[in-house]
Design a protein around this motif. Structure first.
Motif, short mmCIF file in Angstrom:
data_model
loop_
_atom_site.label_atom_id
_atom_site.label_comp_id
_atom_site.label_asym_id
_atom_site.label_seq_id
_atom_site.Cartn_x
_atom_site.Cartn_y
_atom_site.Cartn_z
N ARG B 83 51.70 45.68 41.57
CA ARG B 83 50.72 45.77 42.74
C ARG B 83 51.32 45.05 43.92
NH1 ARG B 83 45.26 42.82 41.09
NH2 ARG B 83 46.90 41.29 40.31
N LEU B 84 51.24 45.58 44.97
CA LEU B 84 51.77 45.13 46.17
C LEU B 84 51.41 43.47 46.37
CD1 LEU B 84 50.95 47.89 48.89
CD2 LEU B 84 52.96 47.41 47.51
N PHE B 85 50.10 42.96 46.12
CA PHE B 85 49.81 41.67 46.26
C PHE B 85 48.53 41.31 45.06
CE2 PHE B 85 47.88 44.20 49.49
CZ PHE B 85 46.75 43.78 49.38
N ASP B 86 48.24 40.37 44.86
CA ASP B 86 47.02 40.10 44.02
C ASP B 86 45.67 40.11 44.99
OD1 ASP B 86 45.57 38.88 41.68
OD2 ASP B 86 45.48 36.87 43.04
N PHE B 87 45.10 41.07 44.47
CA PHE B 87 43.85 41.57 45.55
C PHE B 87 42.83 40.34 45.26
CE2 PHE B 87 39.62 43.14 45.59
CZ PHE B 87 39.79 43.77 46.94
N GLU B 88 42.76 39.68 44.03
CA GLU B 88 41.67 38.72 44.27
C GLU B 88 42.03 37.69 45.19
OE1 GLU B 88 42.99 40.16 41.18
OE2 GLU B 88 40.69 41.17 41.38
N THR B 89 43.12 37.36 45.29
CA THR B 89 43.42 36.28 46.36
C THR B 89 43.17 36.69 47.82
OG1 THR B 89 45.34 35.75 45.06
CG2 THR B 89 45.45 34.73 47.30
N MET B 90 43.42 37.82 48.01
CA MET B 90 43.41 38.50 49.49
C MET B 90 41.61 39.02 49.70
SD MET B 90 46.08 37.65 50.43
CE MET B 90 45.73 38.20 52.09
#
Lengths: 739, 471
Positions: B83-90
């Motif tokens: 994934r590009l980034f951790d969705f939960e964080t963002m």
């Protein structure tokens, strides 16, 4: 804000005083640097009770984007009629048109609850703060004035501004149009400590100071007070604080946003948060201060105190709040923030976004003006070997104080530290007319310490490095000088040099025609004063050195001579080659053709017809070569012999007509032919000394980048002598004068 | 930009480089174009790393409903890409609290690799669970990429889908009525991403269906709001203010793009732009008020279709900047570029002469004197070189700069210090220009006086009162 009397930082007293600071602003480079666009600073933590919005400064920040320099390039005038009215409306107008296909969400009345006038909303995308913000206290309902920052309730901000552990010691950037929130969140360690536990005390102290130096100019004091620091490590009195961060809220023009955020993040945000982590780890500082501020807010809320009263109280009692205020004020004014965190041990740090002391390029027509900044290509951080090293000053440069020497000395004396005496010594010894090396040699001081002290003064924006001033050099009016300041500067000039011509007269004389500076001084006795005047003018960005740059110019005569020489050599070589070929023609052939092929030919016994064809081809090649060589030799015979004239530039011999003069771009990386040109010139100089200098100067100075004015300093020669030698090269170099 | 003056929006369209074909730049000013680059901010292809649609679901919280490419934001079965980034964080910044909704919101991931551009929307209505419906269409780009052109796209997505949600619950009823009647949001995202990355624009009707509308759908009005028309506009910097004494030089052939719908003022002004006339003169010759002419010129400047230079006269002084070294070094093939542009009066000479011409300019030499110097040295410059073009080239490339002349009267300075209006004897006309901040070009244009005349007038000031500073 309680402040200790001793400090390891010079100028602390002055910089800590905001009033005097702002007075200073008018002249310094800080006034010229672009507005950093800082709207507010906020401290947000996460404690046992969840996220808490602790403090922000200023109390009621402005929602307006920062004012920008309306001028561009080096323009002096502004046309208020077009500018001030149009500039803003242009921008919003532009946006409106761009997004005209999307007539703002306000049209959809999504924000009915806000009760914003829809007209306003359409006009600008910037939302207005709730009206209640402007009132100290209740108005019908109880609205706590500090529970809103911009148009946002702090209750909402506190949760969005306490980023998760994933952002620990990472850049956090969130933009809520038009504001950008940037921070460097600090979380508690997984083991519930703010820093790694060290078994030995000595090690710990070391670590502290390491960290402090890592965070800017920070230094920890009073390492003996470690006992209190230890108490905090019990972990019980943290109030369950698991993270904190000081958030910087910026409002910047879109096109320069990224660049400016990177700047303030690297130089201010990161360092400040790191320093706070250090203070928190050593003495639970952030929590103690936060707890105090939160309690004060709670009490004031109950007592319905006005916000201004509360903010005054907080700023008086909390050193952390005071530090935030100081940082805000300093950063907003492009000044150096000197902050002392009241932790034990005390944490001192200084923060600044570095601003250039001079411009090295002419500002373009679409660049915002930085009027008054000195324009010069002389960079004191570029060393002799033309490598740029921000930590090392060029020893051939001189120190120019940016203020009156005595005034700076008094300031330094006010902050009595171990550096005070050496700094004063440095200021007393250094003259704008003497290079650091010359000062070190004549005064018998160590060059390196002198450079370090000078660097220190430059860092603290009290001085700049310039090529040493000299009466033989030329100086011109800087194209970037700020003539709007002429009236005030003229008055100051008269006070400083009562007997000199008026400042406009002086500048007019300098600008009319570049001449060696000494010709402006009426007599030799006036020269010292005239040099003082020059230093004054350069300090104010009025005047800049006109420097001389040179490239080696190869005239057709030389080009031809080298060409002829190369051809003769080639012919000689060919002759030798053919004679050797005759003795061992087969071996010569084998070297011509690839050895591998030959081998395969032998081993595989190919068809004889193929071999014959190959042989015939080789023969043809050899014949062609011989023919060419003969032709070449014949042509060479026809070429007129090169004749060295006294003035190659005026040699108009017919065989040179076809050639145009050639410029050697970088003699340091000269090609074979270029080095032959240089050698040819060199061999024509009969005086061995001049010949010597020619070869010495060529690669080092005749490259268009190194000013000829620096030769005498770098080579340790007399100025007069250098120039008289350079006169011999007049015909062989092309010269250009610029700042 | 200046709608109040009636300059049509259409003009903007025409000047947007993506609309104007290559021919626009290949007009008669071809050689000008050779060195006046049109490279302004423009998104280079395939900048969108990901696009997704997120919703706040009352039971499940913030969820990604659709994404493109698959698996870029949240894991998808069968997709094995990171994934590009951790969705939960963002997620907190993708659908933030209501107070932060309905505005343009961007955030960066902790690794500082990607930037999420979104416009969270919160629609309040009693028909929704919790009385509100929250969603966000987000674009993910690299942190280094230019985010400015995407702002309009993100805003547009928000408005379009808000409108569609309000009209027919396009988003909230997605699962229920996901019939053949409309395109799926997933497909839309894919198209938007691909089109913007490949063509910098997209035009997709979203509300209409291929098959005839069912009765209930007739309520949908196929208006602008149901069509996604998007384009990545390069957003330029606001241009510097236009001075009456500046001279515009065109970078494109206006005649080929101008049409009847253009603003009259603009058309008049454009006809007068010849690279020689200053703005005031243009206004005069075009019979247009100066202010309007300035605005028109600034408009052209915004679209980078002209360049502003100083008024060229043979009495002007130009001096080299340190960048002149770039020319000597022939960076970017500058010497040939210059040669093509300036050697138009005679046979083409070697580039050496150009170097020589540039390096002999200096702060105290007018062009006239400079020409004379070269004549004396046996180089009749004018026989080979178009000097005006030569100077233009140098100024545009930043190799040389104009040294302006300023008059400073001591009386005027003292007047400013004492904040009193002092009249200077004999200087009535020029007094207001004699503070060192108004260059002679300005006086020439505003007072209609040639350099010599200005000097004459300045001589009427008391002796020694006026100084001339060259800066």
């Amino acid at each position: 804000m309680p402040r200790q009397t001793t400090s390891s930082f010079p100028f602390r007293g002055l910089l800590g005083n905001i009033e005097s600071q702002q007075q200073d602003m008018a002249t310094g480079a800080a006034a010229i640097a672009p507005n950093p666009g800082l709207s507010a600073i906020a401290l947000v933590i996460r404690s046992r009770d969840g996220p808490r919005f602790v403090f922000h400064y200023p109390a009621r920040p402005s929602n307006k984007p920062p004012e920008r320099e309306p001028r561009y390039s080096t323009e002096l005038d502004t046309e208020p009629s077009i500018e001030e009215d149009e500039d803003d409306s242009d921008d919003s107008d532009l946006e409106e048109n761009l997004y005209s296909s999307l007539p703002a969400l306000g049209k959809l009345d999504l924000n009915e609850s806000d009760g914003r006038p829809s007209k306003k909303h359409q006009k600008s995308s910037h939302a207005e703060p709730p009206i209640g913000d402007d009132h100290y206290d209740e108005k019908g309902e109880h609205v706590v004035p500090w529970e809103h920052l911009f148009e946002f309730p702090t209750a909402d901000l506190e949760s969005i501004l306490t980023p998760s552990r994933a952002f620990h010691k990472k850049k956090f950037e969130l933009s809520l149009d038009p504001l950008t929130f940037v921070t460097y969140p600090i979380h508690i360690r997984e083991d519930g400590q703010w820093k790694k536990k060290k078994s030995k005390k000595s090690k710990k102290v070391k670590k502290e100071s390491d960290e402090a130096t890592g965070s800017g100019e920070g230094k920890s004091e009073g390492g003996a007070k470690n006992s209190s620091g230890d108490a905090s490590e019990d972990g019980d009195d943290h109030g369950g604080m698991t993270m904190f961060n000081v958030v910087f809220i910026l409002n910047l023009p879109k096109e320069e946003e990224d660049e400016r955020i990177a700047e303030i993040y690297e130089h201010i945000i990161k360092k400040l948060n790191k320093a706070l982590k250090h203070a928190q780890a050593s003495s639970n500082y952030v929590w103690k201060e936060s707890e105090m501020m939160l309690l004060m807010k709670e009490k004031a809320r109950e007592e319905r105190r006005p916000m201004s009263w509360l903010w005054n109280e907080i700023l008086l009692k909390s050193t952390l709040a005071g530090a935030i205020r100081d940082v805000f004020n300093a950063v907003s004014n492009n000044d150096i923030a000197t902050v002392r965190l009241g932790a034990s041990p005390l944490v001192d740090l200084s923060l600044q976004i570095p601003i250039p002391a001079y411009l090295t390029r002419y500002p373009g027509s679409d660049e915002r003006a930085m009027l008054g900044l000195l324009l010069t290509s002389a960079n004191g951080l570029v060393n002799e070997d033309s490598s740029e090293d921000p930590t090392r000053l060029n020893k051939h440069f001189a120190l120019l104080l940016l203020d009156d020497g005595e005034k700076i000395i008094t300031e330094i004396q006010a902050d009595n530290t171990e550096l005070t005496a050496p700094l004063i010594e440095c200021i007393r010894l250094c003259k704008p007319t003497l290079s650091f090396l010359q000062v070190a040699q004549t005064q018998n001081v160590e060059l390196n310490s002198l450079l370090v002290l000078a660097q220190h003064l430059i860092y603290w924006r009290r001085a700049m490095a310039i090529p040493p001033l000299h009466a033989r050099e030329m100086y011109i009016v800087s194209p970037n000088c700020d003539s709007r300041k002429l009236p005030a500067a003229n008055t100051a000039w008269k006070k400083a040099f009562p007997l000199a011509p008026s400042l406009p007269g002086y500048l007019a004389a300098l600008s009319a025609a570049p001449r060696p500076y000494k010709t402006f001084s009426p007599s030799k006795n006036h020269r010292p004063t005239y040099l003082d005047m020059l230093a004054w003018a350069i300090r104010g960005g009025w005047v800049t050195p006109l420097r001389t740059f040179a490239w080696i110019l190869v005239w057709p005569e030389i080009l031809y001579e080298v060409q002829y020489q190369l051809k003769a050599e080639a012919l000689e070589k060919a002759k030798n080659a053919t004679s050797s070929e005759q003795t061992s023609s087969t071996s010569a052939e084998s070297t011509d053709e690839s050895g591998a092929e030959k081998k395969s030919v032998n081993s595989d016994e190919p068809l004889s017809s193929e071999q014959a064809a190959e042989n015939a081809r080789l023969e043809r090649l050899a014949m062609k070569l011989a023919e060419d060589a003969a032709k070449f030799a014949a042509e060479f015979e026809k070429m007129p012999k090169p004749v060295a004239t006294l003035h190659p530039s005026t040699n108009s011999a017919p065989h040179l007509k076809a050639l145009s003069p050639y410029i050697i771009k970088d003699p340091h990386k000269a090609s074979h032919e270029e080095s032959l040109y240089i050698a040819t010139y060199g061999n024509r100089f009969t005086d061995p000394k001049i010949k010597d200098c020619w070869f010495k100067f060529c690669s080092k100075y005749f490259n268009g980048k190194e000013a000829l004015e620096m030769i005498c300093l770098q080579e340790g020669m007399k100025r007069k002598e250098t120039w008289s030698i350079l006169m011999h090269f007049q015909e062989t170099i092309m010269i250009c004068k610029h700042w | 930009m200046k709608n109040k003056y009636g300059i049509p929006k259409k003009l903007r369209k025409h000047f947007c480089p993506s609309f104007s074909s290559e021919e626009d730049f290949n007009g008669e000013k071809k050689d000008t174009k050779a060195f006046i680059s049109t490279s302004k901010r423009w998104p280079a292809g395939a900048m969108i790393q990901g696009i997704f649609f997120a919703r706040f679901l009352p039971q499940k919280g913030i969820k990604v409903i659709h994404q493109s490419p698959p698996g870029c934001i949240v894991t998808e079965p069968g997709v094995d890409k990171p994934r590009l980034f951790d969705f939960e964080t963002m997620s907190e910044y993708i659908i933030p609290k209501q107070a932060f909704c309905n505005r343009y919101v961007t955030s960066c991931d902790p690794e500082n690799k990607y930037r999420i551009l979104g416009h969270p929307v919160c629609i309040k209505d009693e028909k929704y669970t919790r009385n509100e419906f929250m969603f966000n269409f987000c674009i993910v780009i690299g942190v280094e990429a230019d985010k400015i052109p995407y702002e309009a796209v993100v805003r547009r997505l928000a408005t379009t889908f808000t409108e569609m949600e309000i009209q027919n619950e396009f988003l909230s009823q997605e699962d229920i009525s996901n019939s053949q009647n409309r395109r799926s949001i997933a497909a839309l995202l894919e198209i938007i991403k691909e089109d913007l990355n490949n063509y910098n624009e997209c035009m997709i009707p979203v509300g209409t269906s291929l098959s005839p509308f069912p009765k209930s759908m007739n309520l949908i009005i196929a208006d602008d709001a149901n069509t996604i028309n998007m384009k990545l506009f390069p957003i330029y910097k606001h241009p510097p203010p236009v001075k009456a004494w500046h001279v515009p030089i065109s970078k494109m052939k206006f005649s080929s793009i101008i049409d009847d719908t253009w603003d009259l003022t603009m058309k008049k002004v454009i006809l007068q732009i010849d690279g020689i006339k200053d703005v005031r003169r243009i206004a005069h010759d075009a019979d247009v008020a100066l202010d309007l002419a300035k605005i028109a010129v600034q408009h052209l400047l915004y679209y980078d279709s002209i360049i502003m230079l100083d008024l060229f006269l043979f009495g002007n002084i130009y001096a080299p900047t340190p960048d002149v070294d770039d020319f000597l070094e022939d960076k970017e093939g500058m010497q040939d570029e210059c040669a093509n542009y300036v050697y138009i009066n005679g046979p083409r000479l070697s580039n050496f002469y150009l170097c020589r011409l540039f390096t002999t300019l200096c702060t105290s030499r007018t062009i006239k004197e400079w020409l004379k110097l070269h004549m004396e040295q046996g180089f009749p410059v004018l026989n080979f070189v178009d000097v005006r073009r030569f100077v233009q080239f140098g100024v545009i490339k930043g190799l040389i700069y104009r040294v302006h002349k300023y008059a400073v009267s001591n009386t005027v300075l003292n007047g400013i210090v004492s904040a009193r209006n002092v009249g200077v004897e004999g200087g009535e006309q020029l007094q207001r220009y004699a503070d060192g901040c108004h260059c002679f070009d300005q006086i020439t244009v505003e007072m209609n006086l040639a350099d010599v005349k200005i000097m004459d007038q300045l001589r009427r000031f008391p002796k020694g009162n006026v100084e001339i500073i060259y800066r």
